[in-house]
Structures are given as structure tokens and as C-alpha cells.
Motif scaffolding. Structure first.
Motif, PDB file in Angstrom:
ATOM      1  N   GLU A 255       1.460   8.669  -3.477  1.00 50.59           N
ATOM      2  CA  GLU A 255       0.073   8.207  -3.367  1.00 50.59           C
ATOM      3  C   GLU A 255      -0.648   8.836  -2.173  1.00 50.59           C
ATOM      4  O   GLU A 255      -1.785   9.316  -2.326  1.00 50.59           O
ATOM      5  CB  GLU A 255       0.011   6.673  -3.267  1.00 50.59           C
TER       6      GLU A 255
ATOM      7  N   THR B  21      -1.827   3.228   0.784  1.00 51.51           N
ATOM      8  CA  THR B  21      -0.422   3.096   0.390  1.00 51.51           C
ATOM      9  C   THR B  21       0.160   1.789   0.915  1.00 51.51           C
ATOM     10  O   THR B  21       0.945   1.122   0.221  1.00 51.51           O
ATOM     11  CB  THR B  21       0.391   4.291   0.906  1.00 51.51           C
TER      12      THR B  21
ATOM     13  N   TYR C  71      -4.472   2.177  -7.511  1.00 47.52           N
ATOM     14  CA  TYR C  71      -3.093   2.113  -7.012  1.00 47.52           C
ATOM     15  C   TYR C  71      -2.753   0.703  -6.544  1.00 47.52           C
ATOM     16  O   TYR C  71      -1.608   0.236  -6.721  1.00 47.52           O
ATOM     17  CB  TYR C  71      -2.887   3.117  -5.879  1.00 47.52           C
TER      18      TYR C  71
ATOM     19  N   TYR D  43      -0.894  -0.885  -1.365  1.00 50.39           N
ATOM     20  CA  TYR D  43      -0.089  -0.862  -2.595  1.00 50.39           C
ATOM     21  C   TYR D  43       1.179  -1.704  -2.417  1.00 50.39           C
ATOM     22  O   TYR D  43       1.496  -2.555  -3.257  1.00 50.39           O
ATOM     23  CB  TYR D  43       0.261   0.583  -2.944  1.00 50.39           C
TER      24      TYR D  43
END
Length: 404
Positions: free
Chosen positions: A247, A265, A316, A268
Motif C-alpha cells: 500500500e 497504511t 484500503y 489500514y
């Protein structure tokens, strides 16, 4: 016919005081144990710069620390599965905590890199025993609440995975030995709580999860059902690791700054943890097949949307939310679909670890052919396979009982 009516047909088996697997204190201690294994796994990556400086390692050599941990984890799952039912649950879990503590302490004090890798392997062995042992016991130990409790248990793994890098950032990577030693010491009090774990757990029974009825697959062999469950676990953990690993690179490639990509990230991983807490009450009303179908479908849509640069960070985050319940929710479904296949749980847990190891090289090779911008589309294709596997399993494990 809605799934809720199917779930209501099942006569749930509620643990009585005589058959209860965990005392309340042992439940809390188990959740703390999952925080610790999540933190341990997440400590290796942020500490790599310190490994390289201390031992003069190349990037690939430094990365072997986490690989040794995963190899130990797979061996631990398979080894303790062989001992499950022979040694007793307390001895298996106690041995696992001790191995993890010894491995973590050995890694902190290792005089050279080969010794460090051996210690990481030892810590991984204990990690695998705890991961397998607690998931196995939670899958059969709470009756119709097992799916909800498994999601709560695995959510605490995510708490540890977030906590580990945060601690490294707070104290500095050069102080990683102190963190590994602190982690080793934190395992020891959990040994005192094992008296609250029933030494022999009940066998999974039909309807014990409040989801699928019986273990007979309609016209399907048990081997085929297990193979598709293993495939589902390998693929979804590959997606989990693929998003976590690629990502940031994908977001930077489509125009986001390094800081924004790193933050996205982190979000996520946070959403994965939040998703498991959120699904716990949902799991009390809907069967695993419904939750996993929605999860795979949502994950596929979000990965498709992640190919649009403006939507990518949010998409994401959605992937993290939808992928969260699959690992813990699939285990009760597996136990209900194959109650006589004692090693089924070990196979899928080991497969999940193998999926994490294989995902990096496999996705990296695919990206060499197609480019970084194709990352979400490649993962979307894998997610579509997860959805197809889930739909196949629904047909293969559907009850022979007529619907009302």
C-alpha cells in the motif's frame, strides 16, 4: 430464506460450569497473550535498521529475522497440533508461553546474527503454539458465542501489532533489546492464569457454533472442503500481507507523499483491529457463512476502488475493515463443517502463516510484470477467488435439513 432463520434452527450448545473451558480471568489472560504475540510479530520490522547496524547485515539478511519467526510459527502449529489432546491444554499453552519468552530474551541478548535467528525461530515456535492453542480452544469453548469470542481474541492481536511499532518509535530502534526483554518478562505472569483453563476441551459438536448444521458436505468429499478452506486462508492472508506491504509504495506511485502513505497504511491495520471488535456482536446474530461472504464481497469492491487514486487511501481502509473477520470467523465454520477432522484447524492456521510468507515474493513477481499501479487490481483478482471459494463452501457445507 434469510440466514438468521437458519441460525435459529440450531439448538445451541452452551457451556455449563462443568464444561466451561475458560474462567473469566483466563479469558482476559488469553487476550493479553494475543496482544503479546501481535506485538512480537510487529517488532521485527521496525527494528531492522538496528539489526543491520549491530550485525552488519544486508537488507535481505536482516529480513530473515521475521522469516525465522514465521517458520517457527508454522512448526509450532503443526507440532502442538500433534500434542493436542495428549499433553493437556495447560501444558501446551504453558510450554508455548515459556518458549516465546525464552526466544524473545535470546533474541535480545544474541551475540551474533545466527544466534539471533535461532532465538527468533524458538520464539516463533511458542508463537505458533499460542496462536493454534487459543484459536482452537476459543473455537469450541464458548458454544454459540465462539465466533464472537474468536473475533475479540484476534482483535487483541491487532492491538499488539499496532502497539509494537509504536513502542519502537517511542524508544528508538537501537533499544530493541530492552523491548524484547520486556516482552519476554510479560509472558511469565500469564502462566499463573492457566489454572483457569480446562485441561481437556470438549470436542466440537454439531451446531456448537450456532452456524452451519452438521458436518456432512452435500456430495463433496471432506478432503475437498478442507482444501478449499485452506485455499481461502492462504489467499485472504496473502491479501492482508499484500496490502500491508505494498500500500505505501502504491500510494506514493500514484502521487501521495511518503508521510501520507505511511499514515494510510497505519489506518489500514487499525481498521482490521476495529473490524474484529465490531463484528463480535454481529456474529451472535448471523452465521459465519454470511459474515465471510459479505467480507469477501466488500473486500473485492474496495480493492477495485483502490485503483482510483483519489479513493485509494479510503478504499484500503475499507479493505482492512472487511478482511478483519475472515480469519477468526472461518474457524467455527470449519469446526462445524468438519467436526471429525481433528487436524483441520491446524491446517488452516498453518496455511495462514504460509500465505503471509508466500505473498511477498509472489506479489512482487506479478508487480514486475504489470507495474506498481496494478497492485490493487492484482489483489482484487485474488479477493474474487476468495469470494468464489466462500460461495463453493456454502454449497458444500449446507445442511441437509429442509428450510422452514
Amino acid at each position: 430464506m434469510p440466514d438468521t432463520s437458519t441460525a435459529q434452527e440450531v439448538k445451541h450448545i452452551r457451556p455449563t460450569p462443568e464444561t466451561r473451558v475458560f474462567s473469566p480471568v483466563a479469558v482476559v489472560a488469553s487476550c493479553v497473550g494475543f496482544v503479546l504475540i501481535g506485538a512480537l510479530q510487529a517488532l521485527y520490522g521496525p527494528a531492522i535498521p538496528a539489526f543491520r547496524d549491530e550485525f552488519g547485515l544486508s537488507p535481505s539478511a536482516a529480513g530473515l529475522g521475521l522469516s525465522a519467526h514465521f517458520v517457527g510459527g508454522v512448526v509450532g502449529v503443526l507440532l502442538f497440533d500433534r500434542l493436542y489432546g495428549r499433553l493437556g491444554n495447560r501444558r501446551i499453552l504453558g510450554t508455548s508461553y515459556l518458549l516465546m519468552a525464552l526466544g524473545a530474551a535470546g533474541f535480545a541478548l544474541a551475540p551474533n546474527w545466527p544466534a539471533g535467528l535461532a532465538a527468533a525461530l524458538l520464539a516463533g515456535l511458542g508463537f505458533g503454539g499460542i496462536d493454534y492453542g487459543l484459536n482452537q480452544l476459543f473455537a469450541v469453548g464458548f458454544g454459540h458465542r465462539s465466533t464472537a469470542m474468536l473475533n475479540i481474541l484476534n482483535a487483541h492481536f491487532g492491538v499488539g501489532a499496532i502497539l509494537g511499532p509504536a513502542l519502537i518509535a517511542a524508544v528508538g530502534a537501537e533499544h530493541y533489546p530492552a523491548l524484547f526483554l520486556a516482552f519476554a518478562a510479560a509472558n511469565l505472569p500469564l502462566l499463573l492464569c492457566l489454572r483457569g483453563v480446562r485441561d481437556q476441551a470438549p470436542q466440537p459438536a454439531t451446531g456448537a457454533t450456532g452456524s452451519e448444521v452438521g458436518g456432512s458436505a452435500l456430495g463433496r468429499s471432506l478432503g475437498s472442503v478442507l482444501a478449499v478452506f485452506v485455499a481461502l486462508y492462504v489467499l485472504h492472508v496473502g491479501i492482508e500481507a499484500g496490502v500491508g506491504g505494498w500500500e505505501p509504495t502504491h500510494l506514493e506511485t500514484v502521487g501521495y507523499g511518503a508521510g501520507a502513505a505511511a499514515t494510510a497504511t497505519s489506518v489500514y491495520w487499525l481498521m482490521m483491529t476495529v473490524g474484529r471488535f465490531l463484528v463480535a456482536p454481529i456474529a451472535l446474530r448471523y452465521p459465519p457463512r454470511t459474515i465471510i461472504t459479505v467480507s469477501c464481497a466488500g473486500m473485492t469492491v474496495c480493492l477495485l476502488l483502490a485503483s482510483v487514486p483519489r479513493l485509494a487511501p479510503y478504499a484500503y481502509a475499507g479493505v482492512g475493515l472487511f478482511i478483519a473477520p475472515i480469519f477468526p470467523t472461518g474457524l467455527p465454520w470449519l469446526h462445524a463443517a468438519a467436526p471429525r477432522a481433528r487436524r483441520a484447524g491446524a491446517l488452516v492456521i498453518a496455511a495462514s502463516m504460509i500465505g503471509g510468507v508466500v505473498a511477498g515474493p509472489a506479489l512482487g513477481k506479478a508487480i514486475e510484470w504489470s507495474g506498481v499501479r496494478a497492485v490493487p487490481l492484482l489483489l482484487c483478482a485474488v479477493s474474487a477467488l476468495c469470494l468464489l471459494a466462500t460461495l463453493w463452501l456454502i454449497r458444500a457445507t449446507r445442511s441437509n435439513s429442509p428450510s422452514p
